[in-house]
Design an enzyme around this catalytic site. Sequence first.
Site, PDB file in Angstrom:
ATOM      1  N   GLY A   1      37.794  36.323  28.526  1.00  0.00           N
ATOM      2  CA  GLY A   1      38.980  37.152  28.406  1.00  0.00           C
ATOM      3  C   GLY A   1      40.177  36.267  28.118  1.00  0.00           C
TER       4      GLY A   1
ATOM      5  N   GLN B   1      48.790  33.761  27.734  1.00  0.00           N
ATOM      6  CA  GLN B   1      48.009  32.527  27.620  1.00  0.00           C
ATOM      7  C   GLN B   1      48.106  31.908  26.224  1.00  0.00           C
ATOM      8  OE1 GLN B   1      44.287  34.294  29.625  1.00  0.00           O
ATOM      9  NE2 GLN B   1      44.233  32.121  30.168  1.00  0.00           N
TER      10      GLN B   1
ATOM     11  N   CYS C   1      39.550  29.600  34.418  1.00  0.00           N
ATOM     12  CA  CYS C   1      40.640  30.137  33.615  1.00  0.00           C
ATOM     13  C   CYS C   1      40.912  29.181  32.470  1.00  0.00           C
ATOM     14  CB  CYS C   1      41.891  30.294  34.479  1.00  0.00           C
ATOM     15  SG  CYS C   1      43.326  30.919  33.581  1.00  0.00           S
ATOM     16  N   LEU C   2      41.091  29.720  31.269  1.00  0.00           N
ATOM     17  CA  LEU C   2      41.349  28.871  30.100  1.00  0.00           C
ATOM     18  C   LEU C   2      42.668  28.121  30.228  1.00  0.00           C
ATOM     19  CD1 LEU C   2      40.177  31.273  27.249  1.00  0.00           C
ATOM     20  CD2 LEU C   2      38.856  29.544  28.480  1.00  0.00           C
TER      21      LEU C   2
ATOM     22  N   HIS D   1      41.180  39.597  36.782  1.00  0.00           N
ATOM     23  CA  HIS D   1      41.755  38.290  36.437  1.00  0.00           C
ATOM     24  C   HIS D   1      42.786  38.424  35.310  1.00  0.00           C
ATOM     25  CE1 HIS D   1      41.177  33.787  35.647  1.00  0.00           C
ATOM     26  NE2 HIS D   1      41.755  34.187  34.539  1.00  0.00           N
ATOM     27  N   GLU D   2      42.430  39.159  34.262  1.00  0.00           N
ATOM     28  CA  GLU D   2      43.338  39.300  33.113  1.00  0.00           C
ATOM     29  C   GLU D   2      44.547  40.179  33.455  1.00  0.00           C
ATOM     30  OE1 GLU D   2      42.968  37.304  30.758  1.00  0.00           O
ATOM     31  OE2 GLU D   2      40.932  36.690  31.245  1.00  0.00           O
TER      32      GLU D   2
ATOM     33  N   HIS E   1      47.022  38.092  35.076  1.00  0.00           N
ATOM     34  CA  HIS E   1      47.796  37.297  34.116  1.00  0.00           C
ATOM     35  C   HIS E   1      49.036  38.042  33.633  1.00  0.00           C
ATOM     36  CE1 HIS E   1      45.931  33.468  33.368  1.00  0.00           C
ATOM     37  NE2 HIS E   1      44.744  33.988  33.109  1.00  0.00           N
TER      38      HIS E   1
END
Length: 208
Positions: free
Chosen positions: A69, A74, A120-121, A162-163, A166
């Site tokens: 995701g 991000q 996480c990216l 999670h997203e 963000h």
Amino acid sequence: MPSVFVQGRPVGSYPRLAPEARHGTVRRITEVGAEVLHKPCRDVTEFGPDLAALINDMFLTMYVAEGAGLAANQVGVDLRLFVYDCPDDDGVRHVGHIVNPVLAPLDPTGRRLIEEGEGCLSVPGATMEVPRPDRAVVRGYDKEGAPLLIEGTGYFARCLAHETDHVNGQVYIDRLSRRDRKEALRQATDRREDVYARRAAKERSLTA
């Protein structure tokens, strides 16, 4: 049960990469500490070609980074939007995007918390245990402005939560103890170089 759901709807078959990625450009992924990651994002108010182009870029950037995701902040864009291509615990693939997502509150009595590894990216290379509900319901809109409701269980529920965190200005390490947060940042420091080398190789393979 169908093996793929796109925008919450079952489909018979689907390509390895979402078609949007073919029209996208890879963007730089912001890392923890960047201001845009640590404040709530603005609502999307304009639905049109610019939004569609951003979604294309986000899909390709997510695939290059081998993520499940990716939220708009991000890639440095202060908008409430994320894309995903994520399996649930039954191996069913879920692909799509959601604009102005809101995570629905779940009945606490029926909510089961699962503590599993999460990455996480924007914290490249770090993985830590984070408790999340085993079910998530997110309401929002698609890129045309049509209402959307996405439900997920298991790993996909984790992805949705999670997203949505963000776009609310929260990174998963904000949910950790001070000690575990320090460990996640140490892992990222140690592994960042390898992660970026892998992303560069993936980018070459996907955009050649």
